[in-house]
Design an enzyme around this catalytic site. Structure first.
Site, PDB file in Angstrom:
ATOM      1  CG  ASP A   1      -1.944   1.115   1.155  1.00 27.85           C
ATOM      2  OD1 ASP A   1      -1.622   2.234   1.609  1.00 27.85           O
ATOM      3  OD2 ASP A   1      -3.052   0.892   0.634  1.00 27.85           O
ATOM      4  CB  THR A  52      -1.904   5.784   1.523  1.00 23.80           C
ATOM      5  OG1 THR A  52      -2.318   6.551   0.390  1.00 23.80           O
ATOM      6  CG2 THR A  52      -2.277   6.550   2.785  1.00 23.80           C
ATOM      7  CB  CYS A  86      -1.828   4.382  -8.680  1.00 27.98           C
ATOM      8  SG  CYS A  86      -1.753   4.724  -6.899  1.00 27.98           S
ATOM      9  CG  ASN A  87      -3.981  10.465  -9.037  1.00 28.71           C
ATOM     10  OD1 ASN A  87      -3.742  11.506  -9.625  1.00 28.71           O
ATOM     11  ND2 ASN A  87      -5.013   9.691  -9.366  1.00 28.71           N
ATOM     12  CB  THR A  88      -1.072   7.381  -3.802  1.00 27.30           C
ATOM     13  OG1 THR A  88      -2.382   7.873  -3.556  1.00 27.30           O
ATOM     14  CG2 THR A  88      -0.259   7.493  -2.513  1.00 27.30           C
ATOM     15  CB  ALA A  89       1.939   4.850  -7.582  1.00 28.44           C
ATOM     16  CB  THR A  93      -4.754   8.581  -0.716  1.00 30.76           C
ATOM     17  OG1 THR A  93      -3.473   8.934  -1.271  1.00 30.76           O
ATOM     18  CG2 THR A  93      -5.527   7.732  -1.703  1.00 30.76           C
ATOM     19  CE  LYS A 128      -7.237   1.736  -2.399  1.00 26.23           C
ATOM     20  NZ  LYS A 128      -6.650   1.143  -3.615  1.00 26.23           N
ATOM     21  CB  CYS A 183      -7.776   8.884  -5.241  1.00 28.31           C
ATOM     22  SG  CYS A 183      -7.835   7.134  -4.755  1.00 28.31           S
TER      23      CYS A 183
END
Length: 239
Positions: free
Chosen positions: A51, A53, A87-90, A129, A169, A198
Site C-alpha cells: 500500500d 499511502t 495510480c495518483n499516490t504511486a 488519499t 476498494k 485518486c
C-alpha cells in the site's frame, strides 16, 4: 499529436478495478473502427504491491517502490515506448521509478494540472488519499503551474479515506451523500473544479455520472494523453 505508432506500458493493480476503468477509458475514447485501430498496451496488474499511502504516512515499513521499479522494467523489456501509472499516490515514487528505466513515464499529476490550466480555471479542490495529500505531490505541481488550490479539512479528509478504502476498494456501495458533503465543503471555498486525484474516485465519477466540467477525472485525463502519445485520435473531447 504524434503520428508514430507506439506501445504504452501500464503499471496497474493499484487498485485493480481502477486499472480496469483506465483500460475502458482508453478503449472507449479511441477513435477506432476495428480492432487494429486500437492502442497496443502491455499491462502489469500487480495487486499485491504494498500500500502506497500506508508507507508514505509511516504506518507501514513496506516500501512499494521496488515492485513499481520491477514492473516498469518489465514493461520496458516488453517493448513499451512509454509508461503510465494508473495510480495518483504511486507518483510519490515517480522520480525513483523514472531513474531506473530509459523510457519516459507520463505523470498523471502534471497532465491533470495542465488540463485544468488549459480550461482557464484558476482554483482547484484536491481530493486524494492521505499519502498524496501529506506528501504534497499535487500541491507542489499546482504551485509550479500557478494553479491555486484547496484541500479538505482533517475530518472531511478522513471521511474521504473511508470512502476510498472501506467502500470503493472493498467493492461496496458508495455513500454518495457523504461524498457530496465533502465535495461541497471544498467547493464553497471558491474552487472552479475538483480534482479526482485518486483513481478510486474515478470509479465514483463513472458510476454516478458526475459532471465533467466540475469534476476533473485524473484517470480520464491520463487516458486521453495516452491515446495522443500513441498517435491515435480521441473519439470525442469535452472542453
Amino acid at each position: 499529436m504524434e503520428n508514430v505508432k507506439k506501445v504504452v506500458g501500464v503499471i496497474g493493480g493499484l487498485g485493480p478495478m481502477a486499472t480496469v476503468y483506465f483500460l475502458e477509458y482508453v478503449i472507449n475514447l479511441t477513435d477506432a473502427k476495428k480492432d487494429q485501430d486500437h492502442i497496443d498496451m502491455v499491462i502489469t496488474n500487480h495487486a499485491t504491491t504494498y500500500d502506497r499511502t500506508e508507507y508514505i504516512i509511516g504506518k507501514s515499513k513496506n516500501n512499494p517502490v521496488d515492485t513499481l521499479i520491477q514492473d516498469a522494467k518489465k514493461l520496458e523489456a516488453s517493448g513499451a515506448d512509454f509508461i503510465v501509472i494508473a495510480c495518483n499516490t504511486a507518483h510519490y515514487f515517480y522520480n525513483e521509478i523514472q531513474e531506473n528505466v530509459n523510457i519516459p513515464i507520463v505523470s498523471i499529476l502534471e497532465e491533470t494540472v495542465e488540463h485544468i490550466k488549459s480550461k482557464g480555471l484558476n482554483k482547484a479542490g484536491i481530493l486524494a488519499t492521505h499519502g498524496t495529500i501529506s506528501s504534497k505531490i499535487y500541491q507542489n505541481i499546482c504551485k509550479e503551474k500557478s494553479l491555486d488550490y484547496e484541500i479538505l479539512d482533517e475530518d472531511n479528509q478522513n471521511s474521504l479515506m473511508d470512502i476510498i478504502y472501506n467502500q470503493v476498494k472493498k467493492g461496496k456501495k458508495v455513500d454518495i451523500k457523504e461524498f457530496y458533503n465533502l465535495v461541497n465543503s471544498i467547493k464553497n471555498r471558491d474552487c472552479d473544479c475538483v480534482i479526482l486525484g485518486c483513481t478510486e474516485l474515478s470509479i465514483i465519477k463513472n458510476d454516478n455520472n458526475l459532471d465533467d466540467e466540475f469534476y476533473i477525472d485524473s484517470l480520464d485525463v491520463l487516458a486521453r494523453k495516452t491515446i495522443e502519445k500513441c498517435g491515435k485520435k480521441i473519439r470525442y473531447y469535452v472542453q
